[in-house]
Structure formats: structure tokens, C-alpha cells
Design an enzyme around this catalytic site. Structure first.
Site, short mmCIF file in Angstrom:
data_model
loop_
_atom_site.label_atom_id
_atom_site.label_comp_id
_atom_site.label_asym_id
_atom_site.label_seq_id
_atom_site.Cartn_x
_atom_site.Cartn_y
_atom_site.Cartn_z
N THR A 134 89.38 -3.68 48.08
CA THR A 134 90.89 -3.38 47.69
C THR A 134 90.78 -1.66 46.96
O THR A 134 89.88 -1.15 46.33
CB THR A 134 90.83 -3.94 46.62
OG1 THR A 134 91.84 -4.35 45.07
CG2 THR A 134 89.48 -4.42 45.69
N ASP A 135 92.10 -1.57 46.09
CA ASP A 135 92.05 -0.32 45.39
C ASP A 135 91.91 -0.33 44.21
O ASP A 135 91.17 0.77 43.13
CB ASP A 135 94.09 0.44 45.93
CG ASP A 135 94.81 -0.71 44.99
OD1 ASP A 135 94.51 -1.78 44.56
OD2 ASP A 135 95.85 -0.11 45.17
N GLU A 136 91.91 -1.78 44.00
CA GLU A 136 91.47 -1.94 42.55
C GLU A 136 90.11 -1.02 42.00
O GLU A 136 89.37 -0.59 40.73
CB GLU A 136 91.29 -3.52 41.94
CG GLU A 136 92.87 -3.68 42.37
CD GLU A 136 93.11 -5.26 41.46
OE1 GLU A 136 92.06 -5.58 40.58
OE2 GLU A 136 94.36 -5.58 41.59
N TYR A 159 87.31 -9.23 39.07
CA TYR A 159 87.39 -9.39 39.93
C TYR A 159 87.19 -7.66 40.71
O TYR A 159 86.79 -7.57 41.57
CB TYR A 159 88.45 -9.55 40.28
CG TYR A 159 89.66 -9.27 41.94
CD1 TYR A 159 89.19 -9.79 42.60
CD2 TYR A 159 90.27 -8.68 42.32
CE1 TYR A 159 88.71 -8.89 44.70
CE2 TYR A 159 90.57 -7.56 43.15
CZ TYR A 159 90.18 -8.23 44.15
OH TYR A 159 90.14 -7.68 45.79
N LYS A 163 84.14 -6.81 44.06
CA LYS A 163 84.52 -5.81 44.83
C LYS A 163 84.22 -4.72 44.84
O LYS A 163 83.75 -4.29 46.14
CB LYS A 163 85.36 -5.89 45.23
CG LYS A 163 86.64 -6.80 45.10
CD LYS A 163 86.49 -7.98 46.54
CE LYS A 163 87.19 -7.41 47.93
NZ LYS A 163 86.68 -7.88 49.11
P1 NAD Z 1 92.73 -14.78 49.77
O1 NAD Z 1 92.28 -15.67 48.15
O2 NAD Z 1 93.89 -15.61 50.00
O3 NAD Z 1 91.55 -15.70 50.62
C1 NAD Z 1 90.69 -16.09 50.67
C2 NAD Z 1 89.80 -16.81 51.76
O4 NAD Z 1 88.66 -16.13 51.59
C3 NAD Z 1 90.21 -18.22 51.67
O5 NAD Z 1 91.00 -18.60 53.12
C4 NAD Z 1 88.80 -18.72 51.39
O6 NAD Z 1 88.59 -20.31 51.50
C5 NAD Z 1 87.92 -17.69 51.79
N1 NAD Z 1 87.02 -18.03 50.60
C6 NAD Z 1 86.61 -17.56 49.46
N2 NAD Z 1 84.97 -17.42 49.07
C7 NAD Z 1 84.35 -18.45 49.94
C8 NAD Z 1 83.30 -18.52 50.78
N3 NAD Z 1 82.35 -18.36 49.95
N4 NAD Z 1 82.72 -18.47 52.08
C9 NAD Z 1 84.25 -18.26 52.98
N5 NAD Z 1 84.62 -18.11 52.75
C10 NAD Z 1 84.98 -18.20 51.50
O7 NAD Z 1 92.18 -13.50 49.57
P2 NAD Z 1 93.18 -12.41 50.32
O8 NAD Z 1 94.54 -12.22 49.21
O9 NAD Z 1 93.59 -12.97 51.65
O10 NAD Z 1 92.35 -11.37 50.49
C11 NAD Z 1 91.47 -11.33 51.79
C12 NAD Z 1 90.50 -9.76 51.47
O11 NAD Z 1 91.35 -8.80 51.10
C13 NAD Z 1 89.66 -10.07 50.31
O12 NAD Z 1 88.96 -9.36 50.17
C14 NAD Z 1 90.35 -9.29 48.62
O13 NAD Z 1 89.95 -8.55 47.83
C15 NAD Z 1 91.41 -8.04 50.30
N6 NAD Z 1 92.70 -7.42 49.41
C16 NAD Z 1 93.22 -8.26 49.28
C17 NAD Z 1 94.79 -7.30 48.50
C18 NAD Z 1 95.91 -8.62 48.06
O14 NAD Z 1 97.01 -7.66 48.07
N7 NAD Z 1 95.87 -9.59 48.84
C19 NAD Z 1 94.42 -6.47 48.75
C20 NAD Z 1 93.61 -5.50 49.26
C21 NAD Z 1 92.06 -6.54 49.77
O1 DAU Z 2 95.70 -4.00 44.20
C1 DAU Z 2 95.39 -5.28 44.91
C2 DAU Z 2 95.32 -6.22 44.88
O2 DAU Z 2 96.05 -7.04 45.04
C3 DAU Z 2 94.41 -6.65 45.58
O3 DAU Z 2 93.08 -6.97 45.58
C4 DAU Z 2 94.11 -8.92 44.62
O4 DAU Z 2 92.90 -9.23 45.72
C5 DAU Z 2 95.20 -9.17 44.08
O5 DAU Z 2 95.19 -10.38 43.62
C6 DAU Z 2 96.24 -7.87 43.87
O6 DAU Z 2 95.80 -7.71 42.54
P1 DAU Z 2 96.84 -7.66 41.57
O7 DAU Z 2 96.24 -8.19 39.84
O8 DAU Z 2 97.43 -6.26 41.39
O9 DAU Z 2 97.57 -8.85 41.54
P2 DAU Z 2 99.24 -10.04 40.89
O10 DAU Z 2 99.66 -10.20 42.09
O11 DAU Z 2 97.98 -10.87 40.13
O12 DAU Z 2 100.16 -9.29 40.06
C7 DAU Z 2 100.92 -8.17 40.72
C8 DAU Z 2 101.49 -7.19 39.00
O13 DAU Z 2 101.81 -8.18 38.90
C9 DAU Z 2 100.10 -7.46 37.99
O14 DAU Z 2 100.45 -6.11 37.03
C10 DAU Z 2 100.07 -8.07 36.96
C11 DAU Z 2 101.16 -8.54 37.13
N1 DAU Z 2 101.89 -10.45 36.94
C12 DAU Z 2 101.06 -10.80 37.82
C13 DAU Z 2 101.54 -12.32 37.41
C14 DAU Z 2 100.27 -13.30 38.34
C15 DAU Z 2 102.47 -10.67 36.12
O15 DAU Z 2 103.09 -10.11 35.37
N2 DAU Z 2 102.61 -12.46 36.59
C16 DAU Z 2 102.55 -13.11 37.05
O16 DAU Z 2 102.41 -13.89 36.23
#
Ligand code: NAD
Ligand code: DAU
Length: 355
Positions: A134-136, A159, A163
């Protein structure tokens, strides 16, 4: 037919990648997922029933189970995206994040290394361990600048720290043992099948239920939004053509404040599903306490993946968010199953005996 391991393939991004690979590639996929609250096999759609998709309900911290999977399926590579992924949950309970994101990545790396080190020379050379990050991990930006592959790590939430730790482990396994790894760091994804704890699906479902739309702080934090299908296309390119040892940043070049995102969603819902009382969904916006340690701004410079692999996103935020709202309006059954918890029984019904 070559086999690819995908961890976390029942999650939001993993399911998008599997749908893409089943539709557009010849890979046989072993989907390794523990099925936490975030794992939902319904998100795979028809791809979940394809003969080239094999599901294994396995915890990535279970070394013996991973060894058995490597021995049975002999993959050409691993795309690792299983993780605990929600920042707010990591603030309330960091333990699962340390367990899965750090210990799980370590366990998977060791299982992959043990398997890889016994391959013949061509197999060792072509093997890839692709870690999805992630970019975080880069921390928080001020008003100017962007994250790139050169940016120093500065994670700030449980988180992002977990990562960052996993990214370091992956690079250490490449540097120390020669495991051919790839790391991608992506910005915020949105699109169909996202668990309704994240900003965009949470706001859509709350709005449709007439509930408040909770905006943290002043709503002026900035995220760089990328459609999940564009991320999946980038992941396929990096896995198949990326240089071992390299990192690629992936982003949408779509910076928006949270307030802009919520306003856009309300406007689209007003157009696509007007409220019965004639009021705008905008009236549901509610300011709530800020997230502790809330990162201010994220933005990705995706120039390297564009130059070296020719990837650019197909969706603008405008095009992608309109389709996303329409998808949530048209997929009431998926939403109802997630909200009722019925998706957690789906695996029993559809997959029966587990592999
Ligand atoms: P998600 O939470 O939707 O899915 C995570 C999956 O991992 C689930 O299916 C869960 O059952 C599985 N999992 C969790 N713990 C496990 C374990 N111990 N063993 C096996 N499986 C397990 O997550 P996502 O949003 O699809 O993100 C996927 C990946 O991409 C993550 O590594 C996350 O850090 C990264 N990522 C997410 C975003 C985003 O915006 N969602 C952005 C950048 C990177
Ligand atoms: O940048 C990549 C990341 O983006 C991934 O690595 C994470 O897995 C993914 O969850 C996401 O993280 P964020 O914290 O940026 O996403 P989230 O959707 O939780 O929140 C987006 C923004 O919105 C953040 O600034 C917090 C704000 N927010 C979020 C929620 C859930 C609100 O204002 N209200 C809310 O109820």
C-alpha cells in the site's frame, strides 16, 4: 497449464484479480484464503466455479498447510495479498494485523523459499513472489509532492506499520536468499464487491438506508483513487513482466478530498435513485470525531510502471465512480448477504469439502 497461488483471493482486490485472470489468461489459480469477515467467495462470481479456480480455506500462518499446498500444486509463482486491510480496525485491535500481515507474510515467505530452493534452475529463475502493498507505508504528504519508489518509509498506523514490516521482510528474502520477489504499493481502490467498512461502499449503503454519512474531521483529507479493475490489470502486468527485486508504485492520479468523494456519491445517488421524500442524500452528511493519527494526504507517482510496463488506468474517477454506484444499486443480493452475514455460509453450500 501453469499454476499460480493467490492469497486473499476472496477479498476485494483478490477477487477482482481472479475474475480478470480467469477471463483473460490461461493461469490455473489456487486461491488461498482463511475467509475472515472480509473474505467472500460470492465476490468471485462465475470465476469461482471455473475449473481453473481451486479454493483452499487456509490461514497463511499455517506452515504445514502451506507446505502441503506447494507440494500438491507446484506453482510457478505467488501473488500475496491476504491481509488485514482496514485502518480503523487496526486502531481498535492491532493484534490480528501483526499476526496476519507480519507473521503470515513471514510464514508464506519461508514456505515459498523451501519450495523454490528445491526447483530446478529454470524453475528457480522464473519463479516470482509478488507482494501486494500500500501507499500508506510512505506516511502522509503535505500539500505538494507525490510518493514514488524512492520515497522513504514512514508508516503511522498499526495497519501501515504492519504492511511496512511485511514489505521489508519480502525485500530481505530477495536480498538474503535470492528469492525473486516483486513489491507493488498502490493507492486507495474502489469498485464492486468492496466490504462496506471502507469509505465508498459505507457511504453508498448508509445513504440508501437513510443513515448518517460519517465524515471524519473536516473531510479535507485527500486520497488518490484507483478503480480495482485497473489495479488488477497492473498486478497482472507486474507479475508477468516485472523485474525481480523491483518495486512499482500504482495509483490513479485521481486526488480527491473525502468531502468531494461523499458529495459525488450523493449527487450520483440523487440521479440514479432519488429519495422518496425528495430530499438530497447530501442532507445525511455528518461530521464525526477524526480518526486518530489520520494521514493527511496520499498521492502516487505511477510514472515507472507506465514507462517500463506500459500500464495506465482505463478509468477516470468520474467514469469509475458512476459505474460503481450503479453496481451497488444493481447488486442488492450481494449486499444483503454481506449485511446479514449469509455470505459466511456460502462456502459450505458451494464448495462442500474443503481442499
Ligand atoms: P480485503 O480485506 O478485502 O481482503 C483480504 C483477504 O485476505 C480476505 O479475503 C481475507 O479472508 C484474507 N485473509 C485475511 N487474513 C488471512 C489469513 N491469515 N490467511 C489467509 N487469508 C487471510 O483486502 P483488500 O482491500 O482486497 O486488500 C488486498 C491487499 O491489497 C492487502 O494486502 C492490502 O493491504 C492491499 N491494498 C489494499 C488497498 C485498498 O484500497 N483496498 C490499496 C492498496 C493495497
Ligand atoms: O491507500 C491505500 C489504503 O487505502 C489501503 O492500504 C487500505 O487497505 C484501504 O483500506 C485504504 O485505507 P484508507 O484508510 O485510506 O481507506 P478508508 O476507506 O478507510 O478511508 C478513506 C478516507 O475516508 C480516510 O481519509 C478516512 C475517511 N473516512 C473513512 C470512513 C470509513 C471517513 O471520513 N469516514 C468513514 O466512515
Amino acid at each position: 497449464m501453469q499454476t499460480l497461488f493467490i492469497t486473499g483471493g476472496a477479498g476485494f482486490i483478490g477477487s477482482a484479480l481472479i475474475r480478470l485472470l480467469i477471463a483473460e489468461s490461461g493461469w490455473r489459480i489456487v486461491n488461498i484464503d482463511k475467509l475472515t469477515y472480509a473474505g467472500n467467495l460470492e465476490s468471485l462470481g462465475a470465476a469461482g466455479h471455473d475449473q481453473r479456480h481451486i479454493f483452499s480455506q487456509t490461514d497463511i500462518c499455517d506452515r504445514a498447510a502451506l507446505d502441503a499446498l506447494f507440494a500438491a500444486h507446484r506453482p510457478a509463482g505467488v501473488i500475496h495479498m491476504a491481509a488485514e486491510s482496514h485502518v480503523d480496525r487496526s486502531i481498535h485491535g492491532p493484534g490480528d494485523f501483526i499476526y496476519t500481515n507480519i507473521t503470515g507474510t513471514y510464514t508464506l515467505l519461508e514456505a515459498a523459499r523451501a519450495y523454490w530452493s528445491c526447483l530446478n534452475e529454470p524453475g528457480r529463475t522464473s519463479f516470482r513472489f509478488h507482494h501486494i502493498s500500500t501507499d500508506e507505508v510512505f506516511g502522509s504528504l503535505g500539500p505538494a509532492g507525490m510518493f514514488s519508489e524512492e520515497t522513504a518509509y514512514d508508516p503511522r498506523s498499526p495497519y501501515s506499520s504492519s504492511k511496512a514490516a511485511s514489505d521489508h521482510l519480502v525485500r530481505a528474502w530477495q536480498h538474503t536468499y535470492g528469492l525473486p520477489t516483486l513489491v507493488t504499493n498502490c493507492s486507495n481502490n474502489y469498485g464492486p464487491f468492496q466490504f462496506p467498512e471502507k469509505l465508498i461502499p459505507l457511504m453508498i449503503l448508509n445513504a440508501l438506508a437513510g443513515k448518517p454519512l460519517p465524515i471524519y474531521g473536516k473531510g479535507d483529507n485527500i486520497r488518490d483513487w484507483l478503480h480495482v479493475d485497473d489495479h488488477a490489470r497492473a498486478l497482472r502486468l507486474v507479475f508477468e513482466r516485472g523485474i525481480p527485486g523491483a518495486t512499482y508504485c500504482i495509483g490513479g492520479c485521481n486526488e480527491c478530498t473525502n468531502m468531494e468523494v461523499v458529495d459525488t456519491l450523493c449527487t450520483l445517488l440523487d440521479q440514479q435513485q432519488p429519495r422518496a421524500d425528495g430530499k438530497s442524500y447530501l442532507t445525511l452528511k455528518t461530521f464525526v470525531a477524526d480518526r486518530p493519527g489520520h494521514d493527511r494526504r496520499y498521492a502516487i507517482d505511477a510514472g515507472k510502471i507506465a514507462r517500463e510496463l506500459g500500464w495506465t488506468p482505463r478509468e477516470t474517477f468520474e467514469s469509475g465512480i458512476g459505474k460503481t454506484v450503479a453496481w451497488y444499486l444493481a447488486n442488492g443480493e450481494w449486499i444483503a448477504h454481506v449485511q446479514s452475514g449469509a455470505y459466511r455460509q456460502w462456502v459450505e453450500t458451494n464448495y462442500g469439502a474443503r481442499q
